[in-house]
Design a protein around this motif. Structure first.
Motif, PDB file in Angstrom:
ATOM      1  N   GLU A   1     -23.358  86.844 -81.599  1.00  0.00           N
ATOM      2  CA  GLU A   1     -23.452  87.018 -83.056  1.00  0.00           C
ATOM      3  C   GLU A   1     -22.306  86.350 -83.791  1.00  0.00           C
ATOM      4  O   GLU A   1     -22.470  85.908 -84.921  1.00  0.00           O
ATOM      5  CB  GLU A   1     -23.501  88.510 -83.400  1.00  0.00           C
ATOM      6  CG  GLU A   1     -24.798  89.175 -83.012  1.00  0.00           C
ATOM      7  CD  GLU A   1     -24.839  90.640 -83.417  1.00  0.00           C
ATOM      8  OE1 GLU A   1     -23.949  91.100 -84.162  1.00  0.00           O
ATOM      9  OE2 GLU A   1     -25.780  91.318 -82.972  1.00  0.00           O
ATOM     10  N   ASP A   2     -21.137  86.278 -83.145  1.00  0.00           N
ATOM     11  CA  ASP A   2     -19.992  85.630 -83.796  1.00  0.00           C
ATOM     12  C   ASP A   2     -19.903  84.134 -83.495  1.00  0.00           C
ATOM     13  O   ASP A   2     -18.912  83.480 -83.817  1.00  0.00           O
ATOM     14  CB  ASP A   2     -18.689  86.336 -83.423  1.00  0.00           C
ATOM     15  CG  ASP A   2     -18.385  86.300 -81.932  1.00  0.00           C
ATOM     16  OD1 ASP A   2     -19.244  85.838 -81.144  1.00  0.00           O
ATOM     17  OD2 ASP A   2     -17.289  86.731 -81.553  1.00  0.00           O
ATOM     18  N   GLY A   3     -20.955  83.565 -82.879  1.00  0.00           N
ATOM     19  CA  GLY A   3     -21.032  82.127 -82.671  1.00  0.00           C
ATOM     20  C   GLY A   3     -20.448  81.615 -81.370  1.00  0.00           C
ATOM     21  O   GLY A   3     -20.424  80.408 -81.131  1.00  0.00           O
ATOM     22  N   LYS A   4     -19.981  82.497 -80.498  1.00  0.00           N
ATOM     23  CA  LYS A   4     -19.421  82.070 -79.212  1.00  0.00           C
ATOM     24  C   LYS A   4     -20.556  81.628 -78.287  1.00  0.00           C
ATOM     25  O   LYS A   4     -21.565  82.307 -78.155  1.00  0.00           O
ATOM     26  CB  LYS A   4     -18.649  83.223 -78.564  1.00  0.00           C
ATOM     27  CG  LYS A   4     -17.999  82.848 -77.243  1.00  0.00           C
ATOM     28  CD  LYS A   4     -17.415  84.050 -76.541  1.00  0.00           C
ATOM     29  CE  LYS A   4     -16.059  84.374 -77.091  1.00  0.00           C
ATOM     30  NZ  LYS A   4     -15.404  85.458 -76.322  1.00  0.00           N
ATOM     31  N   GLU A   5     -20.376  80.452 -77.661  1.00  0.00           N
ATOM     32  CA  GLU A   5     -21.378  79.927 -76.732  1.00  0.00           C
ATOM     33  C   GLU A   5     -21.037  80.363 -75.314  1.00  0.00           C
ATOM     34  O   GLU A   5     -19.925  80.129 -74.838  1.00  0.00           O
ATOM     35  CB  GLU A   5     -21.425  78.405 -76.806  1.00  0.00           C
ATOM     36  CG  GLU A   5     -21.892  77.901 -78.143  1.00  0.00           C
ATOM     37  CD  GLU A   5     -21.934  76.392 -78.221  1.00  0.00           C
ATOM     38  OE1 GLU A   5     -21.481  75.709 -77.277  1.00  0.00           O
ATOM     39  OE2 GLU A   5     -22.412  75.875 -79.243  1.00  0.00           O
TER      40      GLU A   5
END
Length: 81
Positions: free
Chosen positions: A33-37
């Motif tokens: 959700e916080d954009g971490k891949e």
């Protein structure tokens, strides 16, 4: 080896592989959700497999270390930058 139809679908949809090397590993990407891949890399074989060069500087979240260059038989790594 992919079929011509599959290649055409990938071209039309602009889908690119997660690793361009033919490595016989199962590689899945998830985005938090916080954009971490996160990359889930599984060696689903009885043989060692080389990790694609793309992931050489990534961190293995399971060990806290830099990703290994080779995955042992049935090994798993969860990687991020």
């Amino acid at each position: 080896m992919q079929s011509p139809l599959f290649d055409q679908i990938l071209e039309i949809t602009h889908i690119e592989p997660l690793a361009n090397e033919n490595n016989e590993l199962e590689i899945t990407k998830r985005i938090t959700e916080d954009g971490k891949e996160l990359y889930f890399i599984l060696n689903m074989s009885n043989d060692k497999r080389k990790l694609p060069d793309k992931f050489s500087a990534y961190q293995d979240l399971l060990t806290g270390k830099i990703a290994s260059q080779t995955l042992k038989a049935w090994d798993v790594e969860i990687l991020n930058k």
